[in-house]
Design an enzyme around this catalytic site. Structure first.
Site, short mmCIF file in Angstrom:
data_model
loop_
_atom_site.label_atom_id
_atom_site.label_comp_id
_atom_site.label_asym_id
_atom_site.label_seq_id
_atom_site.Cartn_x
_atom_site.Cartn_y
_atom_site.Cartn_z
N VAL A 71 0.73 -0.88 0.24
CA VAL A 71 0.15 0.32 0.33
C VAL A 71 0.92 1.43 0.46
CG1 VAL A 71 -1.15 1.45 1.34
CG2 VAL A 71 -1.69 -1.22 1.66
N CYS A 72 0.48 2.23 -0.68
CA CYS A 72 1.63 3.21 -0.88
C CYS A 72 -0.15 4.69 -0.50
CB CYS A 72 2.39 3.55 -1.72
SG CYS A 72 1.45 3.43 -3.48
N ARG A 73 0.34 6.47 -0.71
CA ARG A 73 -0.95 6.79 -1.99
C ARG A 73 -1.22 7.18 -2.34
NH1 ARG A 73 -1.59 10.95 -4.41
NH2 ARG A 73 0.60 10.92 -4.40
#
Length: 98
Positions: A62-64
């Site tokens: 997960v990231c932005r």
């Protein structure tokens, strides 16, 4: 590259499925909002900390918005890890956060 949408990740968590989620965002981003139970390893440190991960487990990255986690998936996949990118990242995630 395998992907799940943010909605699919949220649904799996709501069903009680145990997901191994790795958040590759920077410290200030994670402090502001993260999925409960997430392991935080910034993308820049992932290459040096991948030995902490278990190749027999599957990880959701997960990231932005999905770009950094996509790069993280490529890195881990090239070293034999089972990975899934959360498409849309935290920008698309509407589930429980802390």
């Amino acid at each position: 590259m395998k992907q799940l949408t943010a909605k699919e990740v949220e649904a799996k968590l709501n069903e009680g499925q145990a997901l191994n989620i790795i958040d590759v965002r920077e410290v200030d981003e994670v402090k502001a909002r993260k999925i409960p139970g997430t392991t935080h390893i910034p993308l820049g440190l992932l290459e040096f900390r991948m030995h902490e991960l278990d190749k027999s487990k599957e990880y959701v990255l997960v990231c932005r918005s999905g770009g950094r986690s996509g790069r993280a998936c490529q890195l881990l996949d090239s070293h034999g890890y089972k990975v899934i990118n959360m498409a849309g990242g935290m920008d698309s995630y509407e589930g429980k956060t802390e």
